[in-house]
Design an enzyme around this catalytic site. Structure first.
Site, PDB file in Angstrom:
ATOM      1  N   THR A  13       0.966  -1.200   0.006  1.00 22.89           N
ATOM      2  CA  THR A  13      -0.198   0.052   0.007  1.00 22.89           C
ATOM      3  C   THR A  13       0.829   1.279   0.210  1.00 22.89           C
ATOM      4  O   THR A  13       0.452   2.229  -0.679  1.00 22.89           O
ATOM      5  CB  THR A  13      -0.914  -0.184   1.198  1.00 22.89           C
ATOM      6  OG1 THR A  13      -1.737  -1.387   1.216  1.00 22.89           O
ATOM      7  CG2 THR A  13      -1.965   1.165   1.214  1.00 22.89           C
ATOM      8  N   ASP A  57       1.682  -7.151  -4.097  1.00 20.86           N
ATOM      9  CA  ASP A  57       1.008  -6.948  -2.654  1.00 20.86           C
ATOM     10  C   ASP A  57       1.543  -8.132  -2.045  1.00 20.86           C
ATOM     11  O   ASP A  57       1.852  -9.184  -2.632  1.00 20.86           O
ATOM     12  CB  ASP A  57      -0.660  -7.575  -3.141  1.00 20.86           C
ATOM     13  CG  ASP A  57      -1.311  -7.437  -1.918  1.00 20.86           C
ATOM     14  OD1 ASP A  57      -2.367  -6.696  -1.784  1.00 20.86           O
ATOM     15  OD2 ASP A  57      -1.050  -8.120  -0.947  1.00 20.86           O
ATOM     16  N   SER A  59       0.669 -10.213  -0.055  1.00 23.34           N
ATOM     17  CA  SER A  59       0.198 -11.717  -0.131  1.00 23.34           C
ATOM     18  C   SER A  59       0.643 -12.599  -1.052  1.00 23.34           C
ATOM     19  O   SER A  59       0.657 -13.697  -1.100  1.00 23.34           O
ATOM     20  CB  SER A  59      -1.129 -11.564  -0.190  1.00 23.34           C
ATOM     21  OG  SER A  59      -1.940 -10.912   0.782  1.00 23.34           O
ATOM     22  N   ASP A  90       0.969  -7.137   5.175  1.00 22.97           N
ATOM     23  CA  ASP A  90       0.148  -8.436   5.312  1.00 22.97           C
ATOM     24  C   ASP A  90       1.202  -9.461   5.777  1.00 22.97           C
ATOM     25  O   ASP A  90       0.911 -10.322   6.674  1.00 22.97           O
ATOM     26  CB  ASP A  90      -0.713  -9.092   4.099  1.00 22.97           C
ATOM     27  CG  ASP A  90      -1.843  -8.213   3.957  1.00 22.97           C
ATOM     28  OD1 ASP A  90      -2.149  -7.302   4.847  1.00 22.97           O
ATOM     29  OD2 ASP A  90      -2.548  -8.231   2.850  1.00 22.97           O
ATOM     30  N   THR A 166       4.639  -9.574  14.353  1.00 23.75           N
ATOM     31  CA  THR A 166       3.473 -10.139  13.700  1.00 23.75           C
ATOM     32  C   THR A 166       2.434  -9.194  13.344  1.00 23.75           C
ATOM     33  O   THR A 166       2.518  -8.075  14.009  1.00 23.75           O
ATOM     34  CB  THR A 166       2.764 -11.099  14.787  1.00 23.75           C
ATOM     35  OG1 THR A 166       1.938 -11.971  14.121  1.00 23.75           O
ATOM     36  CG2 THR A 166       2.222 -10.605  15.821  1.00 23.75           C
ATOM     37  N   THR A 276       3.348 -22.060  20.460  1.00 22.98           N
ATOM     38  CA  THR A 276       2.046 -21.820  21.174  1.00 22.98           C
ATOM     39  C   THR A 276       0.980 -20.949  20.538  1.00 22.98           C
ATOM     40  O   THR A 276       1.556 -20.010  19.930  1.00 22.98           O
ATOM     41  CB  THR A 276       2.124 -21.320  22.591  1.00 22.98           C
ATOM     42  OG1 THR A 276       1.028 -20.904  23.261  1.00 22.98           O
ATOM     43  CG2 THR A 276       3.266 -20.162  22.814  1.00 22.98           C
ATOM     44  N   GLN A 277      -0.128 -21.015  20.690  1.00 22.96           N
ATOM     45  CA  GLN A 277      -1.053 -20.064  20.030  1.00 22.96           C
ATOM     46  C   GLN A 277      -1.212 -18.822  20.754  1.00 22.96           C
ATOM     47  O   GLN A 277      -1.826 -17.841  20.450  1.00 22.96           O
ATOM     48  CB  GLN A 277      -2.618 -20.821  20.165  1.00 22.96           C
ATOM     49  CG  GLN A 277      -2.666 -21.914  19.371  1.00 22.96           C
ATOM     50  CD  GLN A 277      -4.017 -22.936  19.172  1.00 22.96           C
ATOM     51  OE1 GLN A 277      -4.808 -22.339  19.660  1.00 22.96           O
ATOM     52  NE2 GLN A 277      -3.953 -23.938  18.565  1.00 22.96           N
ATOM     53  N   CYS A 278      -0.649 -18.981  22.041  1.00 23.92           N
ATOM     54  CA  CYS A 278      -0.696 -17.855  22.871  1.00 23.92           C
ATOM     55  C   CYS A 278       0.216 -16.695  22.400  1.00 23.92           C
ATOM     56  O   CYS A 278       1.149 -16.789  21.698  1.00 23.92           O
ATOM     57  CB  CYS A 278      -0.355 -17.974  24.247  1.00 23.92           C
ATOM     58  SG  CYS A 278      -1.385 -19.135  25.074  1.00 23.92           S
TER      59      CYS A 278
HETATM   60  N1  ASP Z   1      -2.379  -6.033   0.946  1.00 26.12           N
HETATM   61  C1  ASP Z   1      -1.327  -5.092   1.323  1.00 26.12           C
HETATM   62  C2  ASP Z   1      -0.019  -5.901   1.263  1.00 26.12           C
HETATM   63  O1  ASP Z   1       0.275  -6.416   2.314  1.00 26.12           O
HETATM   64  C3  ASP Z   1      -1.656  -4.525   2.683  1.00 26.12           C
HETATM   65  C4  ASP Z   1      -0.383  -3.386   2.879  1.00 26.12           C
HETATM   66  O2  ASP Z   1       0.527  -2.734   2.118  1.00 26.12           O
HETATM   67  O3  ASP Z   1      -0.207  -3.337   4.316  1.00 26.12           O
HETATM   68  O4  ASP Z   1       0.749  -5.531   0.276  1.00 26.12           O
END
Ligand code: ASP
Length: 340
Positions: A13, A57, A59, A90, A166, A276-278
């Site tokens: 972004t 992006d 992702s 992300d 995270t 752990t999930q914690c």
């Molecule tokens: N979907 C975007 C990405 O991770 C969100 C961001 O830029 O923060 O590329």
């Protein structure tokens, strides 16, 4: 002489603007960043920008992209005082972890940042993130040594260790957190560094480990889990390592299926890492009866590692370590990613 910083734009972004015709968000030519953030010209830093040929992006980030970032830093390591990687939030914590395991002997700052709102929007958080990340990447102590000598993430006034971070919020400006380690620095009127927890390498030269083993799986436990559904994940023909996200201090339901799947997988040469999930605290095998099985069959404790650190560490260690060293590398602290 002014400090020099290489800015690597991978996508996300932060590098987007609104297309006035369509209203859609799209990536702009990052070489023209100072047109969008004229404040950069007032920083006492020599900046050079490089952009991924196709910004992505985050992702869509793959181990191949981590290698691309690592190779750019390696090729330019001696030419710059520090590095800023612009990245979507992300999967930023995965990249922060993966890069930390790639670089052995890093003695310069690699600061990853991004934003929740595009840099071209009025309320953007991107400007402050970018400007302070550059300032941190250029910062030296009184003896001329870089203050940060590790991979870190700067987001919304906080600098965190990359492999402790995270993504915490999909909407708050404070999108990134480091639940198990305090921040490396807080940016207020001054940037206050917590010198006592900054990571320092003991290796003399920089080496970049570029291999990642993608035959790694992540399973999160839940009450009622039917382990037979996950049989194919424990198939050694397909998988070399499994990260198990268990309950509390590393506990799992009593299950003959789980015990059999895990012990066969390990006997056949696979590795299982228990985290752990914690958000806070750590795995302690044997604290409860529901975790003592793991020690018995050779599951490795991941202590307080995040899932991001555990998955990328396993991908890196399985690809770069000799077989006899894998278990030890997985359980020990390689880059400040866990507390033993
Ligand atoms: N979907 C975007 C990405 O991770 C969100 C961001 O830029 O923060 O590329």
């Amino acid at each position: 002489m002014k400090p020099s910083v290489l800015i690597i734009y991978t996508g996300g972004t932060i590098g987007m603007i609104n297309d006035p015709l369509t209203g859609e968000l799209k990536s702009f030519d990052f070489n023209l960043i100072d047109e969008h953030v004229p404040e950069l010209n007032r920083l006492n830093v020599d900046m050079t920008t490089i952009s991924f040929s196709t910004p992505i992006d985050s992702s869509n980030m793959q181990p191949e992209n981590w290698v691309e970032i690592g190779e750019l830093i390696e090729a330019n390591y001696s030419k710059f005082d520090g590095f800023v990687v612009l990245h979507g939030s992300d999967t930023m914590a995965y990249t922060g972890s993966a890069l930390s395991f790639m670089f052995d002997g890093l003695r310069k700052p690699v600061i990853i940042t991004g934003s929740q709102l595009p840099i071209g929007t009025i309320r953007t958080d991107g400007k402050e993130n970018l400007i302070t990340a550059i300032e941190i990447a250029a910062s030296k102590d009184s003896s001329g040594e870089p203050i940060i000598q590790e991979v870190a993430i700067y987001f919304e006034y906080h600098l965190y260790r990359g492999n402790r971070s995270t993504k915490d919020s999909a909407s708050n400006f404070q999108a990134i957190k480091s639940p198990n380690l305090t921040e490396l620095a807080a940016a207020g009127v001054n940037i206050e560094y917590r010198h006592e927890i900054l990571y320092r390498t003991t290796s003399t030269d920089l080496t970049v480990q570029k291999a990642f083993n993608k035959r790694v799986a992540l399973i999160k436990l839940y009450p009622g889990i039917d382990f037979t559904i996950y049989k194919s994940v424990f198939d050694r023909a397909k998988v070399d390592g499994i990260v198990l996200e268990t309950f509390g201090a590393g506990n799992a339901p009593k299950s003959a299926d789980l015990e059999q799947l895990c012990s066969e997988f390990i006997t056949e040469g696979g590795y299982i890492l228990n985290i752990t999930q914690c958000n806070t605290g750590k795995v302690q095998h044997g604290m409860y009866e529901t975790s003592s099985l793991f020690d018995r069959i050779g599951v490795i404790s991941g202590a307080d590692m995040t899932a991001e650190a555990a998955v990328t560490k396993m991908m890196s260690v399985l690809a770069n370590s000799d077989r006899e060293d894998v278990s030890q590398c997985l359980s020990e602290n390689l880059r400040g990613e866990l507390t033993i």
